[in-house]
Design a protein around this motif. Sequence first.
Motif, mmCIF file in Angstrom:
data_model
loop_
_atom_site.group_PDB
_atom_site.id
_atom_site.type_symbol
_atom_site.label_atom_id
_atom_site.label_comp_id
_atom_site.label_asym_id
_atom_site.label_seq_id
_atom_site.Cartn_x
_atom_site.Cartn_y
_atom_site.Cartn_z
ATOM 1 N N ALA A 37 0.820 -1.215 0.000
ATOM 2 C CA ALA A 37 0.000 0.000 0.000
ATOM 3 C C ALA A 37 0.850 1.260 0.000
ATOM 4 C CB ALA A 37 -0.928 -0.006 1.213
ATOM 5 N N VAL A 38 1.927 1.275 0.767
ATOM 6 C CA VAL A 38 2.775 2.463 0.872
ATOM 7 C C VAL A 38 3.680 2.607 -0.358
ATOM 8 C CG1 VAL A 38 4.634 3.534 2.208
ATOM 9 C CG2 VAL A 38 2.711 2.493 3.381
ATOM 10 N N TYR A 39 4.127 1.486 -0.895
ATOM 11 C CA TYR A 39 5.040 1.511 -2.045
ATOM 12 C C TYR A 39 4.439 0.714 -3.207
ATOM 13 C CZ TYR A 39 8.118 2.868 1.770
ATOM 14 O OH TYR A 39 8.656 3.499 2.850
ATOM 15 N N PRO A 40 3.323 1.171 -3.773
ATOM 16 C CA PRO A 40 2.653 0.393 -4.827
ATOM 17 C C PRO A 40 3.486 0.253 -6.101
ATOM 18 C CG PRO A 40 1.671 2.570 -4.651
ATOM 19 C CD PRO A 40 2.653 2.437 -3.519
ATOM 20 N N ASP A 41 4.441 1.130 -6.305
ATOM 21 C CA ASP A 41 5.287 1.046 -7.499
ATOM 22 C C ASP A 41 6.562 0.246 -7.259
ATOM 23 O OD1 ASP A 41 3.466 2.607 -8.906
ATOM 24 O OD2 ASP A 41 4.403 4.464 -8.206
ATOM 25 N N GLY A 42 6.688 -0.331 -6.072
ATOM 26 C CA GLY A 42 7.873 -1.115 -5.755
ATOM 27 C C GLY A 42 7.972 -2.343 -6.639
ATOM 28 N N ASP A 43 9.162 -2.848 -6.782
ATOM 29 C CA ASP A 43 9.373 -4.042 -7.605
ATOM 30 C C ASP A 43 10.520 -4.843 -7.009
ATOM 31 O OD1 ASP A 43 9.619 -6.006 -9.487
ATOM 32 O OD2 ASP A 43 9.854 -4.648 -11.189
ATOM 33 N N HIS A 44 10.206 -6.003 -6.490
ATOM 34 C CA HIS A 44 11.236 -6.855 -5.884
ATOM 35 C C HIS A 44 12.073 -7.564 -6.934
ATOM 36 C CE1 HIS A 44 8.537 -10.124 -6.810
ATOM 37 N NE2 HIS A 44 7.603 -9.595 -6.041
ATOM 38 N N GLU A 45 11.643 -7.509 -8.192
ATOM 39 C CA GLU A 45 12.378 -8.051 -9.335
ATOM 40 C C GLU A 45 12.700 -9.529 -9.216
ATOM 41 O OE1 GLU A 45 15.768 -5.509 -9.887
ATOM 42 O OE2 GLU A 45 14.527 -3.752 -10.272
ATOM 43 N N GLN A 46 11.887 -10.270 -8.476
ATOM 44 C CA GLN A 46 12.127 -11.706 -8.374
ATOM 45 C C GLN A 46 11.154 -12.517 -9.218
ATOM 46 O OE1 GLN A 46 12.269 -12.988 -4.305
ATOM 47 N NE2 GLN A 46 14.288 -12.137 -3.974
ATOM 48 N N PHE A 47 9.916 -12.059 -9.318
ATOM 49 C CA PHE A 47 8.902 -12.808 -10.049
ATOM 50 C C PHE A 47 8.114 -11.841 -10.919
ATOM 51 C CE2 PHE A 47 9.091 -14.361 -5.589
ATOM 52 C CZ PHE A 47 9.877 -15.480 -5.818
ATOM 53 N N ASP A 48 7.289 -12.392 -11.766
ATOM 54 C CA ASP A 48 6.459 -11.556 -12.623
ATOM 55 C C ASP A 48 5.120 -11.222 -11.963
ATOM 56 O OD1 ASP A 48 8.342 -11.464 -14.636
ATOM 57 O OD2 ASP A 48 7.600 -13.306 -15.574
ATOM 58 N N ARG A 62 3.006 -9.892 -8.167
ATOM 59 C CA ARG A 62 3.021 -9.261 -6.842
ATOM 60 C C ARG A 62 4.307 -8.452 -6.607
ATOM 61 N NH1 ARG A 62 0.936 -14.000 -6.847
ATOM 62 N NH2 ARG A 62 2.424 -15.369 -5.922
ATOM 63 N N HIS A 63 4.616 -7.566 -7.535
ATOM 64 C CA HIS A 63 5.863 -6.797 -7.481
ATOM 65 C C HIS A 63 6.002 -5.932 -6.232
ATOM 66 C CE1 HIS A 63 7.123 -7.896 -11.506
ATOM 67 N NE2 HIS A 63 5.857 -7.782 -11.857
ATOM 68 N N ALA A 64 4.926 -5.331 -5.781
ATOM 69 C CA ALA A 64 5.010 -4.382 -4.655
ATOM 70 C C ALA A 64 5.105 -5.069 -3.296
ATOM 71 C CB ALA A 64 3.797 -3.456 -4.669
ATOM 72 N N TYR A 65 4.899 -6.354 -3.255
ATOM 73 C CA TYR A 65 4.940 -7.063 -1.968
ATOM 74 C C TYR A 65 6.373 -7.402 -1.580
ATOM 75 C CZ TYR A 65 -0.075 -7.305 -2.108
ATOM 76 O OH TYR A 65 -1.393 -6.955 -2.123
ATOM 77 N N PRO A 66 6.613 -7.620 -0.296
ATOM 78 C CA PRO A 66 7.981 -7.935 0.157
ATOM 79 C C PRO A 66 8.515 -9.220 -0.466
ATOM 80 C CG PRO A 66 6.529 -7.489 2.016
ATOM 81 C CD PRO A 66 5.665 -7.580 0.806
ATOM 82 N N ALA A 67 9.800 -9.342 -0.425
ATOM 83 C CA ALA A 67 10.484 -10.554 -0.876
ATOM 84 C C ALA A 67 11.692 -10.775 0.023
ATOM 85 C CB ALA A 67 10.906 -10.408 -2.334
ATOM 86 N N PRO A 68 12.134 -12.016 0.131
ATOM 87 C CA PRO A 68 13.339 -12.259 0.932
ATOM 88 C C PRO A 68 14.538 -11.499 0.375
ATOM 89 C CG PRO A 68 12.194 -14.312 0.477
ATOM 90 C CD PRO A 68 11.534 -13.252 -0.365
ATOM 91 N N ALA A 69 15.339 -10.942 1.242
ATOM 92 C CA ALA A 69 16.538 -10.218 0.824
ATOM 93 C C ALA A 69 17.610 -11.189 0.359
ATOM 94 C CB ALA A 69 17.057 -9.366 1.977
ATOM 95 N N THR A 70 17.460 -12.436 0.753
ATOM 96 C CA THR A 70 18.434 -13.459 0.378
ATOM 97 C C THR A 70 18.008 -14.105 -0.934
ATOM 98 O OG1 THR A 70 17.187 -15.071 1.654
ATOM 99 C CG2 THR A 70 18.996 -13.968 2.774
ATOM 100 N N THR A 71 18.878 -14.910 -1.487
ATOM 101 C CA THR A 71 18.483 -15.648 -2.686
ATOM 102 C C THR A 71 17.462 -16.703 -2.313
ATOM 103 O OG1 THR A 71 20.689 -16.562 -2.369
ATOM 104 C CG2 THR A 71 20.241 -15.584 -4.491
ATOM 105 N N GLY A 72 16.633 -17.029 -3.251
ATOM 106 C CA GLY A 72 15.582 -18.000 -2.995
ATOM 107 C C GLY A 72 14.276 -17.291 -2.682
ATOM 108 N N ASN A 73 13.283 -18.071 -2.426
ATOM 109 C CA ASN A 73 11.965 -17.486 -2.221
ATOM 110 C C ASN A 73 11.486 -17.566 -0.779
ATOM 111 O OD1 ASN A 73 11.675 -20.276 -2.282
ATOM 112 N ND2 ASN A 73 9.606 -20.158 -3.063
#
Length: 178
Positions: free
Chosen positions: A67-78, A80-91
Motif C-alpha cells: 500500500a505504501v510503495y505500490p510502485d515497488g518491484d522486488h524483481e524476483q517474479f512476474d 506481486r511486485h510491490a509485496y515484500p520478498a526475501p533479501a536473500t536468494t531464494g523465495n
Amino acid sequence: MNRKFFQQQSGFIASYILYGIGLLAIVGAAYARLNTSAQQGQSVQDTVSEVAVQLEVIKGKIMLCAAVYPDGDHEQFDTRHAYPAPATTGNAAVISSVVCPAPNGDLSLALMPDGIPLPVSPPDFDEWVYEHTETGGIRLRLIPRVSGGAAATRERLLRQYEGSVFASGDELVFAVLN
C-alpha cells in the motif's frame, strides 16, 4: 476386659483416621493432576493467542508494504511486485530478513512506517519464515523448535484457522496472499 476393649476401639479409630488420610491424599493427587492439565491447556491457549496476534501484525506489514510503495518491484517474479520478498536468494527466508521494495532501496519489514516492531517468535517455535513464490503466493511458515514439538498448539491452530492453514510435516503454513 476394659483395657482390651479400649485397645480395640483405638485400633478401630486409628484405621479410620488412616483411611481418611489416604482418601485425602488420593483427592489431593487428583486435584493436582486436574490443575496441571488446566495449566497446560491455558499455556496452549496463550500460545495460540500469541500466534494469532503475531500473524495479524506480520500480515499487516506485508499489506502495508504494497500500500505504501505500490510502485515497488522486488524483481524476483512476474507477479506481486510491490509485496515484500526475501533479501536473500531464494523465495523463503526468516521474517527478519524480508524487505519491502521501496523507491529509495529495499526497506526491512521491521522498519515499516507503522511503528510496530516485528514480533519475536512464539514460544516453542522458531522465527517465522516468509515464503513468496510466483505460483504459490505469499505464505508464512511456523516451525516448531523441536521435531514433533508443540503438537497441541499446532492442532488448535489448525482448527482455528481451518481453510487458511495447512500442516506440512511439523510445520504450519499460513496463506497470506494467493
